[in-house]
Design a protein around this motif. Structure first.
Motif, PDB file in Angstrom:
ATOM      1  N   TYR A 195       0.843  -1.202   0.000  1.00 38.45           N
ATOM      2  CA  TYR A 195       0.000   0.000   0.000  1.00 38.45           C
ATOM      3  C   TYR A 195       0.877   1.251   0.000  1.00 38.45           C
ATOM      4  CZ  TYR A 195      -2.768   3.884   1.701  1.00 38.45           C
ATOM      5  OH  TYR A 195      -3.338   5.127   1.830  1.00 38.45           O
TER       6      TYR A 195
ATOM      7  N   LEU B 224       2.199   1.958  -3.427  1.00 38.62           N
ATOM      8  CA  LEU B 224       1.198   2.573  -4.304  1.00 38.62           C
ATOM      9  C   LEU B 224       0.911   4.008  -3.879  1.00 38.62           C
ATOM     10  CD1 LEU B 224      -1.308  -0.421  -4.616  1.00 38.62           C
ATOM     11  CD2 LEU B 224       0.427   0.302  -6.274  1.00 38.62           C
TER      12      LEU B 224
ATOM     13  N   ASP C 195       4.993  -3.362  -5.994  1.00 39.65           N
ATOM     14  CA  ASP C 195       3.926  -3.609  -5.017  1.00 39.65           C
ATOM     15  C   ASP C 195       3.709  -5.117  -4.911  1.00 39.65           C
ATOM     16  OD1 ASP C 195       1.455  -3.973  -3.730  1.00 39.65           O
ATOM     17  OD2 ASP C 195       0.318  -3.442  -5.530  1.00 39.65           O
TER      18      ASP C 195
ATOM     19  N   SER D 192      -4.900  -1.597  -2.314  1.00 39.49           N
ATOM     20  CA  SER D 192      -5.006  -0.468  -3.251  1.00 39.49           C
ATOM     21  C   SER D 192      -6.255   0.371  -3.019  1.00 39.49           C
ATOM     22  CB  SER D 192      -4.999  -0.963  -4.700  1.00 39.49           C
ATOM     23  OG  SER D 192      -6.220  -1.591  -5.051  1.00 39.49           O
TER      24      SER D 192
ATOM     25  N   ALA E 184      -6.040   3.113  -5.871  1.00 39.92           N
ATOM     26  CA  ALA E 184      -6.811   2.640  -7.030  1.00 39.92           C
ATOM     27  C   ALA E 184      -7.812   3.689  -7.510  1.00 39.92           C
ATOM     28  CB  ALA E 184      -7.539   1.348  -6.680  1.00 39.92           C
TER      29      ALA E 184
ATOM     30  N   ILE F 114      -5.988  -1.902  -9.248  1.00 38.32           N
ATOM     31  CA  ILE F 114      -4.959  -0.925  -9.578  1.00 38.32           C
ATOM     32  C   ILE F 114      -4.375  -1.219 -10.956  1.00 38.32           C
ATOM     33  CG2 ILE F 114      -3.043  -2.146  -8.430  1.00 38.32           C
ATOM     34  CD1 ILE F 114      -3.562   1.655  -8.303  1.00 38.32           C
TER      35      ILE F 114
END
Length: 605
Positions: A468, A471, A486, A491, A531, A560
């Motif tokens: 996480y 991202l 990742d 996400s 996302a 994502i």
């Protein structure tokens, strides 16, 4: 400048020749895990003899763990393709009489007590009756028969036995408040002893040797957790055994045979120990004199406590296993865990500290490649998973692999990392993608300002919460990173909270307190879910995911990937159908890290 050998990727991530050593209760046999058809299986060897018997032959997935139930019987744990629905199987030390004990559809087995003094019996927890909660059962390892000894009313999240194997303590949670329950005998009803908010803790470790009171870790009335004794009639702290001014203390060891406390372990930048018993201290001192400048851990002993398995390690080696016969004063080397990796070719993991933008001290580790020249280095930022755990000093194959490829590696214990007290932990609440992420970004900027990191060659890589954070880093600070990796990362905070395993449900209110409530914090979740903000990502991304992951559902990665493809961002996606929360099968580890190597070389060139 000395030319450093480029070590093949697979050398870092191959299975060890032998690991997981354990002693039989009578001290006559050594067991260990070793590869069979690329899967770690249990082997048994009589001490003093050369013959080794492989007693299991699993080929789908490594055995997750095992223990000696008595002098003849071994119990091991496995799941199906990473779904974490673990089940128990028992087998004799010669490989005969194998019996599957707790395999049920979508049911997970917990070990509550291996009942060392009661051969052929263990106490386990099963969420068989209701997926969200675990009932306690006494299981006969010979017949497979089991009796429920405590039905979970729906809010019990943990159990504890006394030194006689009686189930006498339970911990309940309504998601926010935790209550410690106690009873004098198994025939009585549990009664509330102490209730705390989940931010406070009085967590029982084990009973005092008279089975009357409880040794526990507690932060009640203090910021850092200490070792204390709790009175089981009043719930009050009656004695403080040990505390440390800088870090939480939660590890207390004892001699079951002699009924004395032996030592306390805690982690500053590395593990430190305080001995409470002369015999334990003399044992450690003797071993230290024989083994030299390495960290030492006793990982197993026989029931008589005169034969031991000793493990050594450091930040530059996985070390070795030894068999120590205290009565004979002999120390025999059993195996070097990874002799193909030479300590003098590995990087040092050095402790560092830096200040966050709002004034917190962030502790971490910096590993620099041995061959680094005089210029600024490409940097891999590696936030840990959890997030409510911590990174610690020791050998890390990922770090050593990356350092061997010429990268500096930064690991930081951002706010919320455990071990630094309650205030530091609470500072992370509802800060996913916000101040927790700032702590990571501030570490990057610190190394750039120090002239260590090349600002144009910074990548971020992490697994689970670290995924996480990867991202989030690419989404919310796109200027910092050239690329990201990742690994089974969250996400979308909305879908993550909806797809947690059923046995996490009793803790859902606590998750709302710590992560946030998706309805009450809808706008924040939208802003901090990568996302849903994928259009902000500019850097290329490699994503790896296990299809059977019960904690971070595959849909987290699917979302994502789809969003990035729609934005025209370069994304590589590696999915393994026979994996869960992380890749455990050797061939999948090889593929993932080989892909990572190519990906980083391409984008940090």
């Amino acid at each position: 400048m000395t030319q450093i050998r480029k070590i093949p990727v697979r050398e870092f991530f191959r299975n060890p020749e032998k690991s997981g050593f354990d002693l039989s209760p009578d001290g006559e046999y050594i067991s260990f895990l070793a590869p069979y058809k690329d899967r770690m299986n249990i082997h048994v060897q009589k001490i003093g003899e050369d013959n080794v018997t492989r007693i299991t032959s699993v080929t789908e997935r490594d055995i997750a763990g095992y223990f000696w139930a008595d002098d003849n019987r071994i119990v091991y744990l496995r799941d199906n393709g990473g779904d974490e629905n673990y089940y128990l199987t028992a087998i004799d030390k010669d490989g005969n009489n194998e019996k599957v004990l707790t395999q049920f559809d979508n049911v997970r087995t917990q070990l509550i007590d291996d009942l060392e003094d009661f051969p052929n019996e263990v106490i386990i927890g099963l969420n068989k009756r209701k997926p969200e909660v675990f009932d306690a059962y006494r299981l006969n390892l010979a017949s497979g028969e089991m009796d429920m000894i405590a039905e979970n009313p729906g809010n019990i999240v943990g159990w504890l036995t006394d030194h006689n194997g009686a189930l006498r303590v339970a911990m309940t949670s309504d998601g926010v408040n935790t209550t410690l329950l106690h009873r004098e005998t198994e025939e009585q009803e549990f009664k509330p002893l102490l209730t705390t908010n989940f931010k406070e803790s009085a967590s029982p470790l084990f009973f005092t040797f008279d089975n009357r009171n409880l040794f526990a870790t507690s932060n009640l009335g203090r910021d850092k957790s200490a070792i204390v004794i709790l009175d089981t009639t009043s719930g009050k702290e009656v004695e403080k055994i040990f505390e440390h001014p800088e870090v939480d203390v939660s590890s207390l060891s004892y001699s079951k045979k002699r009924k004395v406390l032996t030592g306390i372990a805690y982690t500053t930048w590395k593990t430190e120990r305080t001995y409470l018993d002369d015999e334990a201290k003399k044992r450690y001192t003797w071993l230290k004199e024989k083994l030299g400048e390495v960290e030492i851990a006793i990982t197993s002993h026989n029931k008589n406590e005169d034969k031991f398995i000793v493990r050594t390690y450091s930040d530059r080696t996985l070390g070795s296993y030894y068999f120590y016969d205290q009565s004979a004063r002999t120390l025999e080397k059993l195996i070097e865990v990874s002799p193909w990796l030479k300590a003098d070719e590995m990087a040092e993991m050095k402790p560092i500290t830096y200040r966050s933008r709002d004034g917190l001290t962030i502790h971490g580790y910096l590993s620099l490649p041995l061959e680094r020249g005089s210029g600024k280095l490409p940097l891999i930022v590696n936030p840990h998973g959890g997030p409510w755990v911590r990174d610690s000093w020791g050998f890390n194959p990922e770090v050593q692999f990356l350092a061997n490829r010429g990268y500096a590696v930064l690991q930081m214990n951002y706010r919320g990392s455990t071990g630094y007290g309650r205030a530091f932990w609470e500072a992370s609440f509802k800060q996913w993608g916000l101040k927790m992420q700032d702590d990571i970004s501030d570490g990057v900027k610190y190394l750039i300002d120090e002239g260590i990191a090349d600002p144009k060659k910074v990548a971020i890589y992490g697994g689970s919460y670290g995924g996480y954070a990867t991202l989030a880093g690419l989404t919310f600070t796109p200027e910092l990173y050239a690329c990201g990796v990742d690994y089974v990362g969250v996400s979308n905070l909305f879908t993550f909270m909806q797809t947690i395993p059923p046995y996490w449900k009793p803790m859902l209110e606590m998750m709302y307190e710590m992560v946030g409530h998706p309805e009450e914090m809808k706008e924040q979740f939208e802003q901090t879910s990568p996302a849903l903000q994928a259009h902000k990502i500019k850097a290329p991304l490699l994503i790896a995911q296990g299809a059977k992951d019960p904690r971070v559902n595959k849909a987290e990665s699917d979302q994502i990937v789809q969003a990035l493809k729609e934005s025209g961002i370069d994304v590589d996606y590696l999915v393994k159908e026979n994996e869960g929360h992380g890749f455990h099968n050797e061939e999948n580890r090889f593929e993932f890290y080989e892909e990572m190597e190519k990906f980083l070389a391409k984008h940090l060139a």
